[in-house]
Motif scaffolding. Structure first.
Motif, mmCIF file in Angstrom:
data_model
loop_
_atom_site.group_PDB
_atom_site.id
_atom_site.type_symbol
_atom_site.label_atom_id
_atom_site.label_comp_id
_atom_site.label_asym_id
_atom_site.label_seq_id
_atom_site.Cartn_x
_atom_site.Cartn_y
_atom_site.Cartn_z
ATOM 1 N N MET A 185 0.806 -1.215 0.000
ATOM 2 C CA MET A 185 0.000 0.000 0.000
ATOM 3 C C MET A 185 0.844 1.271 0.000
ATOM 4 S SD MET A 185 -1.425 0.373 3.941
ATOM 5 C CE MET A 185 -1.165 2.116 4.279
ATOM 6 N N GLY A 186 2.062 1.204 0.608
ATOM 7 C CA GLY A 186 2.802 2.455 0.784
ATOM 8 C C GLY A 186 2.038 3.352 1.731
ATOM 9 N N GLY A 187 2.397 4.616 1.783
ATOM 10 C CA GLY A 187 1.637 5.575 2.580
ATOM 11 C C GLY A 187 1.822 5.392 4.073
ATOM 12 N N CYS A 188 0.927 5.984 4.822
ATOM 13 C CA CYS A 188 1.068 6.005 6.277
ATOM 14 C C CYS A 188 -0.145 5.383 6.969
ATOM 15 C CB CYS A 188 1.249 7.443 6.761
ATOM 16 S SG CYS A 188 1.344 7.565 8.549
ATOM 17 N N LEU A 189 0.154 4.443 7.850
ATOM 18 C CA LEU A 189 -0.881 3.828 8.683
ATOM 19 C C LEU A 189 -0.777 4.411 10.084
ATOM 20 C CD1 LEU A 189 -2.809 1.176 9.247
ATOM 21 C CD2 LEU A 189 -0.749 0.405 10.399
ATOM 22 N N SER A 190 -1.915 4.594 10.708
ATOM 23 C CA SER A 190 -1.912 5.002 12.101
ATOM 24 C C SER A 190 -2.473 3.873 12.947
ATOM 25 C CB SER A 190 -2.770 6.249 12.239
ATOM 26 O OG SER A 190 -2.250 7.018 13.232
ATOM 27 N N LEU A 191 -1.711 3.498 13.972
ATOM 28 C CA LEU A 191 -2.130 2.426 14.866
ATOM 29 C C LEU A 191 -2.465 3.060 16.209
ATOM 30 C CD1 LEU A 191 -2.110 -0.602 14.191
ATOM 31 C CD2 LEU A 191 0.147 -0.750 15.258
ATOM 32 N N VAL A 192 -3.720 2.974 16.610
ATOM 33 C CA VAL A 192 -4.131 3.581 17.875
ATOM 34 C C VAL A 192 -4.305 2.460 18.895
ATOM 35 C CG1 VAL A 192 -5.899 4.951 19.034
ATOM 36 C CG2 VAL A 192 -5.187 5.540 16.698
ATOM 37 N N VAL A 193 -3.465 2.488 19.920
ATOM 38 C CA VAL A 193 -3.404 1.376 20.865
ATOM 39 C C VAL A 193 -4.382 1.615 22.011
ATOM 40 C CG1 VAL A 193 -1.887 -0.070 22.248
ATOM 41 C CG2 VAL A 193 -0.980 1.142 20.263
ATOM 42 N N ALA A 194 -5.388 0.749 22.076
ATOM 43 C CA ALA A 194 -6.476 0.937 23.046
ATOM 44 C C ALA A 194 -6.768 -0.353 23.789
ATOM 45 C CB ALA A 194 -7.736 1.412 22.305
ATOM 46 N N ALA A 195 -5.736 -1.194 23.938
ATOM 47 C CA ALA A 195 -5.990 -2.524 24.501
ATOM 48 C C ALA A 195 -5.902 -2.564 26.020
ATOM 49 C CB ALA A 195 -5.017 -3.532 23.896
ATOM 50 N N GLY A 196 -5.481 -1.447 26.635
ATOM 51 C CA GLY A 196 -5.302 -1.453 28.085
ATOM 52 C C GLY A 196 -6.613 -1.659 28.827
ATOM 53 N N ARG A 197 -6.501 -2.282 30.003
ATOM 54 C CA ARG A 197 -7.710 -2.489 30.798
ATOM 55 C C ARG A 197 -7.976 -1.306 31.716
ATOM 56 N NH1 ARG A 197 -5.812 -7.732 31.326
ATOM 57 N NH2 ARG A 197 -5.233 -7.401 33.488
ATOM 58 N N GLY A 198 -6.979 -0.443 31.866
ATOM 59 C CA GLY A 198 -7.168 0.796 32.615
ATOM 60 C C GLY A 198 -7.513 0.596 34.072
ATOM 61 N N GLU A 199 -6.813 -0.339 34.728
ATOM 62 C CA GLU A 199 -7.132 -0.643 36.139
ATOM 63 C C GLU A 199 -6.997 0.569 37.055
ATOM 64 O OE1 GLU A 199 -5.232 -4.935 35.513
ATOM 65 O OE2 GLU A 199 -4.808 -3.016 34.598
ATOM 66 N N ARG A 200 -6.037 1.448 36.697
ATOM 67 C CA ARG A 200 -5.810 2.602 37.565
ATOM 68 C C ARG A 200 -7.041 3.495 37.658
ATOM 69 N NH1 ARG A 200 -0.179 4.745 35.301
ATOM 70 N NH2 ARG A 200 -0.921 3.548 33.546
ATOM 71 N N PHE A 201 -7.942 3.318 36.702
ATOM 72 C CA PHE A 201 -9.090 4.197 36.623
ATOM 73 C C PHE A 201 -10.216 3.821 37.566
ATOM 74 C CE2 PHE A 201 -11.423 7.359 34.239
ATOM 75 C CZ PHE A 201 -10.378 8.130 33.778
ATOM 76 N N GLY A 202 -10.149 2.606 38.109
ATOM 77 C CA GLY A 202 -11.275 2.213 38.959
ATOM 78 C C GLY A 202 -12.443 1.760 38.126
ATOM 79 N N GLY A 203 -13.452 2.522 38.028
ATOM 80 C CA GLY A 203 -14.757 2.261 37.382
ATOM 81 C C GLY A 203 -14.867 1.063 36.433
ATOM 82 N N GLN A 204 -16.033 0.825 35.964
ATOM 83 C CA GLN A 204 -16.329 -0.323 35.117
ATOM 84 C C GLN A 204 -15.857 -0.109 33.682
ATOM 85 O OE1 GLN A 204 -17.851 -3.359 36.065
ATOM 86 N NE2 GLN A 204 -17.200 -2.500 38.030
ATOM 87 N N VAL A 205 -16.035 1.106 33.181
ATOM 88 C CA VAL A 205 -15.702 1.366 31.788
ATOM 89 C C VAL A 205 -14.222 1.753 31.682
ATOM 90 C CG1 VAL A 205 -16.235 2.816 29.786
ATOM 91 C CG2 VAL A 205 -18.052 2.178 31.391
ATOM 92 N N PRO A 206 -13.442 1.037 30.853
ATOM 93 C CA PRO A 206 -12.022 1.394 30.713
ATOM 94 C C PRO A 206 -11.881 2.841 30.234
ATOM 95 C CG PRO A 206 -12.523 -0.673 29.587
ATOM 96 C CD PRO A 206 -13.830 -0.078 29.994
ATOM 97 N N LYS A 207 -10.775 3.480 30.628
ATOM 98 C CA LYS A 207 -10.635 4.927 30.406
ATOM 99 C C LYS A 207 -10.799 5.320 28.947
ATOM 100 C CE LYS A 207 -5.693 4.317 30.095
ATOM 101 N NZ LYS A 207 -4.393 4.429 30.745
ATOM 102 N N GLN A 208 -10.330 4.459 28.016
ATOM 103 C CA GLN A 208 -10.370 4.863 26.604
ATOM 104 C C GLN A 208 -11.790 4.889 26.055
ATOM 105 O OE1 GLN A 208 -9.022 2.189 27.952
ATOM 106 N NE2 GLN A 208 -8.760 0.481 26.544
ATOM 107 N N TYR A 209 -12.737 4.355 26.828
ATOM 108 C CA TYR A 209 -14.136 4.372 26.390
ATOM 109 C C TYR A 209 -14.988 5.351 27.180
ATOM 110 C CZ TYR A 209 -12.700 0.381 23.684
ATOM 111 O OH TYR A 209 -12.042 -0.415 22.788
ATOM 112 N N ARG A 210 -14.360 6.041 28.128
ATOM 113 C CA ARG A 210 -15.104 7.050 28.892
ATOM 114 C C ARG A 210 -15.461 8.227 27.999
ATOM 115 N NH1 ARG A 210 -14.266 6.937 34.554
ATOM 116 N NH2 ARG A 210 -15.443 8.890 34.549
ATOM 117 N N LEU A 211 -16.552 8.905 28.319
ATOM 118 C CA LEU A 211 -16.938 10.076 27.545
ATOM 119 C C LEU A 211 -16.111 11.277 27.973
ATOM 120 C CD1 LEU A 211 -20.834 9.993 27.249
ATOM 121 C CD2 LEU A 211 -19.122 9.309 25.566
ATOM 122 N N LEU A 212 -15.616 11.995 26.976
ATOM 123 C CA LEU A 212 -14.842 13.210 27.211
ATOM 124 C C LEU A 212 -15.531 14.318 26.420
ATOM 125 C CD1 LEU A 212 -12.387 14.852 28.068
ATOM 126 C CD2 LEU A 212 -11.107 13.781 26.211
#
Ligand code: MG
Length: 388
Positions: free
Chosen positions: A1-28
């Motif tokens: 393909m060439g060009g540029c790919l962007s890999l967004v890493v969102a696999a963390g469980r986010g334990e430091r955050f407490g709550g049920q929803v992992p931080k990357q899925y929280r509403l901002l």
């Protein structure tokens, strides 16, 4: 393909955050953290493809957060960040992009200029990392202090120290080779893997507010940063006349009716006014400039694609849609009973919460062309915040 790919890493469980929803899925500020990170790269013209690496249990959360964004299928990550990145890189190994930008989903405020600088550096060096110089004096913590707290063991020289952020950009074959070679190790960022493999990595100026959302405090701070942006407003107006037919399209909802609206596309007067409002907010011209009525590609086109393109334009300008307000002007059909479906549709297309979308109908008391039921008019206002 060439060009540029962007890999967004969102696999963390986010334990430091407490709550049920992992931080990357929280509403901002109304949008999931991950969606903001993905949109930042989708909206950059130097990035060709975007893929997320997600946790094995997060598919449902991901589907909601990434709904309607033009992304590659996500890849399921591994037990560590490093393993997740390797799995992401392997997933596109056959496609052989020239460059990859690896970004932590937990940095939703990454700005355009940082992405541009990181990509630009890859023309000259095999690796480049967005980073900011350390300006605080650094202390090493020592033994416990009398009465609680901690004593200073030493003052650490901060000269030449930078804090690494993401994105981190690399020539693709080289970072893939480096990650393969050090698979199973536990480096805290990709540049460290790359350096260890002997490649040169440049520091490029990052952005102080490209913070990593790790705690509830970070989430509040990120929200404040977004809210501080510059506010822009755009206005849109459109009219379509009635012709023969049996339904009208309004905000993507097909309403059974004795006539249809005439137009080159599906004549969705509501989405056209909204499209012009969004384009207006970022000074990006009008719907006719982007989708010429003379272009056969847009014949009978669903107007959703116009609004989607306008939303991309807003993202490219570094903007976030705060809210939209639309008034549909006609004697008939009655808008009220279709309003909820229209609101849901527009919220979905724009990727914002339904309470940020207002749609209402009004008549002109039988006066004028709308009063004579010759057509439908629509007025829209959009508010956009541009990060500063
Ligand atoms: Mg129109």
């Amino acid at each position: 393909m060439g060009g540029c790919l962007s890999l967004v890493v969102a696999a963390g469980r986010g334990e430091r955050f407490g709550g049920q929803v992992p931080k990357q899925y929280r509403l901002l500020a109304g949008q999931p953290v991950l969606r903001r990170s993905l949109a930042a790269f989708l909206g950059h013209e130097g990035v060709d493809l975007v893929r997320a690496v997600i946790g094995a249990d997060h598919r449902k959360l991901y589907d909601e957060a990434a709904a309607d964004l033009p992304l590659l299928e996500p890849v399921v990550g591994g037990a560590t960040r490093q393993e997740s990145v390797l799995l992401g890189l392997e997933s596109v190994a056959d496609a052989e992009p020239d460059f990859v930008l690896i970004h932590d989903a937990a940095r939703p405020l990454v700005d355009r200029a940082t992405i541009t600088r990181t990509l630009g550096a890859l023309q000259r060096v095999p690796g480049a990392v967005a980073a900011v110089p350390v300006s605080d004096t650094l202390k090493r913590a020592g033994p416990e202090a009398p009465g609680g707290g901690t004593m200073i063991a030493a003052t650490v020289l901060r000269d030449g120290l930078w804090r690494a952020q993401t994105p981190q950009g690399f020539r693709f074959p080289d970072i893939l080779a480096a990650h393969r070679r050090f698979a199973g190790a536990d480096f805290t960022d990709d540049a460290a893997v790359f350096e260890r493999a002997g490649f040169a990595v440049a520091l490029v100026p990052g952005y102080e507010e490209n913070i990593k959302v790790t705690t509830e405090d970070d989430l509040s701070r990120a929200e404040r940063i977004i809210v501080q942006g510059e506010v822009r407003t755009g206005f849109g107006f459109d009219v379509h006349r009635f012709g023969a037919g049996d339904r009208v399209m309004l905000c993507g909802v097909a309403i059974p009716f004795g006539r249809a609206l005439e137009g080159h596309s599906d004549a969705d007067v509501g989405l056209h006014a909204l499209t012009d409002a969004l384009l207006g907010a970022v000074g990006a011209g009008d719907i006719g400039a982007h989708f010429s009525p003379d272009d056969p590609r847009w014949r009978d086109a669903p107007s959703e694609m116009f609004l989607r393109e306008a939303a991309t334009r807003v993202a490219r300008a570094g903007g976030t849609v705060t809210n939209v307000d639309l008034t549909l002007i006609c004697e008939r059909p009655r808008i009220a009973e279709h309003r909820d479906a229209m609101v849901a549709n527009v919220a979905r297309i724009l990727g914002i919460a339904p309470d940020r979308v207002s749609i209402k109908g009004t008549t002109t008391e039988r006066l004028g062309f709308t009063g004579r039921e010759e057509g439908i008019a629509a007025q829209a206002v959009a508010t956009v915040r541009i990060a500063v």
